[in-house]
Design a protein around this motif. Sequence first.
Motif, PDB file in Angstrom:
ATOM      1  N   HIS A 162       3.847  13.513  -4.479  1.00 36.30           N
ATOM      2  CA  HIS A 162       4.823  13.014  -3.546  1.00 36.30           C
ATOM      3  C   HIS A 162       3.912  11.957  -2.729  1.00 36.30           C
ATOM      4  CE1 HIS A 162       3.497  14.997  -0.130  1.00 36.30           C
ATOM      5  NE2 HIS A 162       3.471  16.158  -0.639  1.00 36.30           N
ATOM      6  N   GLY A 163       4.952  10.925  -2.198  1.00 36.54           N
ATOM      7  CA  GLY A 163       4.288  10.034  -1.089  1.00 36.54           C
ATOM      8  C   GLY A 163       4.760  10.278   0.107  1.00 36.54           C
ATOM      9  N   VAL A 164       5.168   9.161   0.946  1.00 37.41           N
ATOM     10  CA  VAL A 164       5.646   9.321   2.225  1.00 37.41           C
ATOM     11  C   VAL A 164       6.926   8.450   2.593  1.00 37.41           C
ATOM     12  CG1 VAL A 164       3.447  10.080   3.411  1.00 37.41           C
ATOM     13  CG2 VAL A 164       4.181   7.674   3.436  1.00 37.41           C
ATOM     14  N   PHE A 165       7.661   8.713   3.536  1.00 32.42           N
ATOM     15  CA  PHE A 165       8.892   7.950   3.768  1.00 32.42           C
ATOM     16  C   PHE A 165       8.533   6.586   4.394  1.00 32.42           C
ATOM     17  CE2 PHE A 165       9.825  12.302   3.807  1.00 32.42           C
ATOM     18  CZ  PHE A 165      10.717  12.533   3.089  1.00 32.42           C
ATOM     19  N   GLU A 166       7.556   6.532   5.397  1.00 35.00           N
ATOM     20  CA  GLU A 166       7.261   5.455   6.148  1.00 35.00           C
ATOM     21  C   GLU A 166       6.556   4.547   5.322  1.00 35.00           C
ATOM     22  OE1 GLU A 166       8.021   5.048   9.746  1.00 35.00           O
ATOM     23  OE2 GLU A 166       9.113   6.942  10.026  1.00 35.00           O
ATOM     24  N   LYS A 167       6.701   3.238   5.277  1.00 34.38           N
ATOM     25  CA  LYS A 167       6.101   2.250   4.469  1.00 34.38           C
ATOM     26  C   LYS A 167       4.919   1.644   5.432  1.00 34.38           C
ATOM     27  CE  LYS A 167       7.945   0.007   0.399  1.00 34.38           C
ATOM     28  NZ  LYS A 167       8.347  -1.109  -0.264  1.00 34.38           N
ATOM     29  N   PRO A 168       3.695   1.464   4.941  1.00 32.32           N
ATOM     30  CA  PRO A 168       2.726   0.958   5.678  1.00 32.32           C
ATOM     31  C   PRO A 168       2.868  -0.334   5.940  1.00 32.32           C
ATOM     32  CG  PRO A 168       1.598   2.277   4.062  1.00 32.32           C
ATOM     33  CD  PRO A 168       3.214   2.193   3.923  1.00 32.32           C
ATOM     34  N   SER A 169       2.541  -1.168   6.973  1.00 33.54           N
ATOM     35  CA  SER A 169       2.797  -2.538   7.071  1.00 33.54           C
ATOM     36  C   SER A 169       1.421  -3.496   6.657  1.00 33.54           C
ATOM     37  CB  SER A 169       3.411  -2.872   8.400  1.00 33.54           C
ATOM     38  OG  SER A 169       2.351  -2.504   9.415  1.00 33.54           O
TER      39      SER A 169
ATOM     40  N   LEU B 149      -4.784   6.175  -1.909  1.00 36.91           N
ATOM     41  CA  LEU B 149      -3.974   4.818  -1.199  1.00 36.91           C
ATOM     42  C   LEU B 149      -4.014   4.105  -2.345  1.00 36.91           C
ATOM     43  CD1 LEU B 149      -5.563   4.171   2.237  1.00 36.91           C
ATOM     44  CD2 LEU B 149      -3.399   5.515   1.619  1.00 36.91           C
ATOM     45  N   ARG B 150      -2.756   3.684  -2.936  1.00 36.15           N
ATOM     46  CA  ARG B 150      -2.459   2.823  -4.050  1.00 36.15           C
ATOM     47  C   ARG B 150      -2.165   1.393  -3.552  1.00 36.15           C
ATOM     48  NH1 ARG B 150       1.018   6.523  -8.121  1.00 36.15           N
ATOM     49  NH2 ARG B 150      -0.622   8.106  -8.466  1.00 36.15           N
ATOM     50  N   VAL B 151      -2.825   0.440  -3.981  1.00 34.05           N
ATOM     51  CA  VAL B 151      -3.028  -0.951  -3.398  1.00 34.05           C
ATOM     52  C   VAL B 151      -2.360  -1.883  -4.656  1.00 34.05           C
ATOM     53  CG1 VAL B 151      -4.118  -2.916  -2.272  1.00 34.05           C
ATOM     54  CG2 VAL B 151      -4.744  -0.599  -1.994  1.00 34.05           C
ATOM     55  N   SER B 152      -1.059  -2.476  -4.243  1.00 34.03           N
ATOM     56  CA  SER B 152      -0.827  -3.488  -5.654  1.00 34.03           C
ATOM     57  C   SER B 152      -0.868  -4.785  -4.815  1.00 34.03           C
ATOM     58  CB  SER B 152       0.377  -3.065  -6.019  1.00 34.03           C
ATOM     59  OG  SER B 152       1.328  -4.074  -5.397  1.00 34.03           O
ATOM     60  N   VAL B 153      -1.368  -5.918  -5.890  1.00 30.42           N
ATOM     61  CA  VAL B 153      -1.942  -6.985  -4.918  1.00 30.42           C
ATOM     62  C   VAL B 153      -1.002  -8.113  -5.838  1.00 30.42           C
ATOM     63  CG1 VAL B 153      -3.653  -8.834  -4.722  1.00 30.42           C
ATOM     64  CG2 VAL B 153      -4.180  -6.411  -4.429  1.00 30.42           C
ATOM     65  N   THR B 154      -0.505  -8.976  -5.196  1.00 30.70           N
ATOM     66  CA  THR B 154       0.185 -10.039  -6.071  1.00 30.70           C
ATOM     67  C   THR B 154      -0.263 -11.225  -5.502  1.00 30.70           C
ATOM     68  OG1 THR B 154       2.063  -8.770  -6.311  1.00 30.70           O
ATOM     69  CG2 THR B 154       2.414 -11.019  -6.923  1.00 30.70           C
ATOM     70  N   ALA B 155      -1.027 -12.305  -6.315  1.00 36.78           N
ATOM     71  CA  ALA B 155      -1.431 -13.468  -5.658  1.00 36.78           C
ATOM     72  C   ALA B 155      -1.673 -14.409  -6.893  1.00 36.78           C
ATOM     73  CB  ALA B 155      -2.705 -13.310  -5.140  1.00 36.78           C
TER      74      ALA B 155
ATOM     75  N   ALA C 113      -5.114  -1.218  -7.603  1.00 39.78           N
ATOM     76  CA  ALA C 113      -6.185  -0.377  -7.386  1.00 39.78           C
ATOM     77  C   ALA C 113      -5.784   0.993  -6.792  1.00 39.78           C
ATOM     78  CB  ALA C 113      -7.357  -1.036  -6.769  1.00 39.78           C
ATOM     79  N   ALA C 114      -6.478   1.982  -7.048  1.00 35.42           N
ATOM     80  CA  ALA C 114      -6.320   3.264  -6.166  1.00 35.42           C
ATOM     81  C   ALA C 114      -7.524   3.711  -5.636  1.00 35.42           C
ATOM     82  CB  ALA C 114      -5.617   4.350  -7.028  1.00 35.42           C
ATOM     83  N   PHE C 115      -7.450   3.972  -4.533  1.00 32.19           N
ATOM     84  CA  PHE C 115      -8.458   4.597  -3.682  1.00 32.19           C
ATOM     85  C   PHE C 115      -8.181   5.959  -3.335  1.00 32.19           C
ATOM     86  CE2 PHE C 115      -8.532   0.248  -2.557  1.00 32.19           C
ATOM     87  CZ  PHE C 115     -10.022  -0.077  -2.682  1.00 32.19           C
ATOM     88  N   ASP C 116      -9.361   6.753  -3.655  1.00 32.11           N
ATOM     89  CA  ASP C 116      -9.082   8.224  -3.704  1.00 32.11           C
ATOM     90  C   ASP C 116      -9.915   8.770  -2.349  1.00 32.11           C
ATOM     91  OD1 ASP C 116      -8.519  11.019  -4.844  1.00 32.11           O
ATOM     92  OD2 ASP C 116     -10.388  11.221  -5.718  1.00 32.11           O
TER      93      ASP C 116
ATOM     94  N   VAL D  14       0.645  -1.179  -0.035  1.00 31.45           N
ATOM     95  CA  VAL D  14       0.060   0.034   0.041  1.00 31.45           C
ATOM     96  C   VAL D  14       1.044   1.257  -0.093  1.00 31.45           C
ATOM     97  CG1 VAL D  14      -1.778   1.472   1.353  1.00 31.45           C
ATOM     98  CG2 VAL D  14      -2.056  -1.333   1.315  1.00 31.45           C
ATOM     99  N   THR D  15       0.694   1.965  -1.050  1.00 25.54           N
ATOM    100  CA  THR D  15       1.370   3.341  -0.970  1.00 25.54           C
ATOM    101  C   THR D  15       0.725   4.663  -1.035  1.00 25.54           C
ATOM    102  OG1 THR D  15       2.789   2.137  -2.815  1.00 25.54           O
ATOM    103  CG2 THR D  15       3.105   4.494  -2.397  1.00 25.54           C
ATOM    104  N   PRO D  16       0.806   5.395   0.046  1.00 25.29           N
ATOM    105  CA  PRO D  16      -0.091   6.714   0.198  1.00 25.29           C
ATOM    106  C   PRO D  16       0.693   7.639  -0.822  1.00 25.29           C
ATOM    107  CG  PRO D  16       0.714   6.035   2.384  1.00 25.29           C
ATOM    108  CD  PRO D  16       1.476   5.095   1.379  1.00 25.29           C
ATOM    109  N   TRP D  17      -0.283   8.155  -1.542  1.00 29.39           N
ATOM    110  CA  TRP D  17       0.152   9.065  -2.495  1.00 29.39           C
ATOM    111  C   TRP D  17      -0.426  10.265  -2.544  1.00 29.39           C
ATOM    112  CZ3 TRP D  17       4.774   9.193  -4.892  1.00 29.39           C
ATOM    113  CH2 TRP D  17       4.930  10.004  -6.008  1.00 29.39           C
TER     114      TRP D  17
END
Lengths: 274, 419
Positions: free
Chosen positions: A93-100, A124-130, A137-140, A84-87
């Motif tokens: 720009h994003g943020v430095f700390e990565k969500p867990s 909130l950009r969500v990347s899913v690998t499965a 997907a991106a949530f606005d 998950v990447t906050p953008w």
Amino acid sequence: MRFFYAVVSVCLVFSGCKTMEESPQKHGAFTRHYESSLFQVTKMGMFSVEMVVREHDLRTGVNTVDLILHDKNDKDVIGARIEVTPWMPDMGHGVFEKPSVKEKGGGLYTVENIILTMSGRWELRVSVTADGMKDSAAFDFPDVKVDRGHDHKMVESPTDLDLSTEKLTEHGEFRVSYKSSAAPVPINMIHTWQVRLKTPDGSSVSGAHISLDGDMPEHGHGLPTEPEVSEGVEQGLYLVEGIKFSMPGWWVMKFNIKSANKADSVTFNLLLKE
Amino acid sequence: MNKGNRLIKSIYTTLLIALIMLLMPAISWSLDLHTWSEDEKAVLRSLWIGSLPPLPEDPSNKYSADPKAADLGRKLFFDSRLSGNLKVSCATCHPSNMNFADSLPLAHGIGTTTRRTMPLIGTAYSTWLFWDGRKDSLWAQALGPIESPVEHGFTRTQCASVIMEHYKKEYSEIFGPLPDFSERDLPLQAKPSADEPVALKAWITLPREKREAITGVYANMGKAIAAFVGTIVPTPSRFDLYAEAALRGNPSAMLAAMTNDEVKGLRLFIGKAKCTNCHSGPLFTNGGFHNVGVPQPEKLPPDSGRSDAIAKVLADEFNCLGIYSDAKRSDCAELRFMDTATYKYFGAFKTPTLRNVAERAPYMHAGQIPSLRKVLEFYRDLKPGQRAADLEHGDLTDPELEQLDAFLRTLSSPLKFAE
């Protein structure tokens, strides 16, 4: 079924959301299961992602969300790698700390430590690998607002502040007093406090571990420094170095105290004037 | 005799009463505006220039109060030989005839930087230097632009050459003998810059003793420049005359110092508009870092401000705890107790002084806002919920913005510095 319990428990604990198991909403091949969730089908149509924001609303500061993933056959997506990447699209720009991200089972994933550094539009950009597939997907969130307080909502100053410099701790375990090296307590000057720690009946307590949280309740920010507490030479005397107040107004200084067999805390009010 | 005296007395009394009655409307009207409570007087006193302590000595720079160092520093400040194209000196962006600050949105040396030139007024009192506070002393700050490729475009090895050639005598009188450098010791393009691999390689391949000796000379240069720049202080402005008169209870001096509109602006400044949350003390700054939400110009890269500078100042070879500092560990409280929670300072920049603010358009960290009036409008128009609580300014009306604007103009005064 496992998934159902997992989500229901999350919903009960955190957001009281209502399941829609009885009247599912169809989105093409996908089904939306939760009324209070934000629903997205990933860009290439591989998964559906439902996002439940705890506290109902993203705010500046630290946030937690839950993600519920399904595939095209409406099966829970298990063992996915999720990032998950906050953008901030407008600021680039994003943020430095990565969500867990922690998998909770049954297609439920909890995303913690989403740190939003300022108000405004966020994604909130969500990347899913499965199952060897990758999609996103991106949530606005067009209007993330300032969190009033780093641990709490913004509080109006009470009219009858207790400004005493000596107090019993909340549960009566210790008697604590402080003395500032500069009097009156100055604004914009780094200084030291001497803190005396006693039992309620007045004998000095040494060897305690003391931590400090300084806060400006009406403004929702803390001290501009990271003070350090060390034990002084005298019994029951502690030094708090590096205290600085950045502006006039109501400040609170909360000391968390842990001795060999007791833990308690005490909060002092200060009303600083120029 | 007695009778005559009494008569004269009663005539005087009558005249006096008549005069007071005549002036009554004017006096009672301005009494409201010009009467300050004890709490308000305490705030006026805190902003008054008389509350500015004597120039502090910088424990990390034992030459900070040395007039000889200031004298050398002044020469270095104006010396454009300290630049890659021989055209840029500190005074290029900090011209002394313009309050030591140019009028460009972005500072321009050899190239263009991504931030606005900062004012040099009262910098000796600053804890953190630059918009993001990536330096913790004035001397460490002075060294930054010299090696920046877009400012002076120079190197510390070239600086040592210039000192050897032009300032050897003055230098050794202050700092002791200049180390012996041969031409081989001072390659032109050598500096510890992570962005410039060629210069970095030339630098790290020098023997370690030479690097330390060169950097020692460079640090001393910074200390001399700081000894000069630190002397740049404001003189009493019209606001200061007003505040002093108010504190001494001298109404005619108060009325002579500021107009009623300006005083209304002052009332807003310390009251409803809450400007003193951040613009406090005799330099009108708390020296802290705040994200006020001013948008980054589109043509510039994103700027994280203070949050990016926290590690920089800790890693800086010229910081208070470094080997070139003259400070004891106990003198470095600001650095030791610095807040390292970077996320709190994303997009935060230093509160600038408001002394001479009217002389210093354009405003904000990248010169985004062209006029004082527009800055005031910017603060007023921040949407509730999108501004930090520190930035609650009440619902200011247009006339109130004008009064604040008028008040800010009373903070201008000529600067004083070591000539």
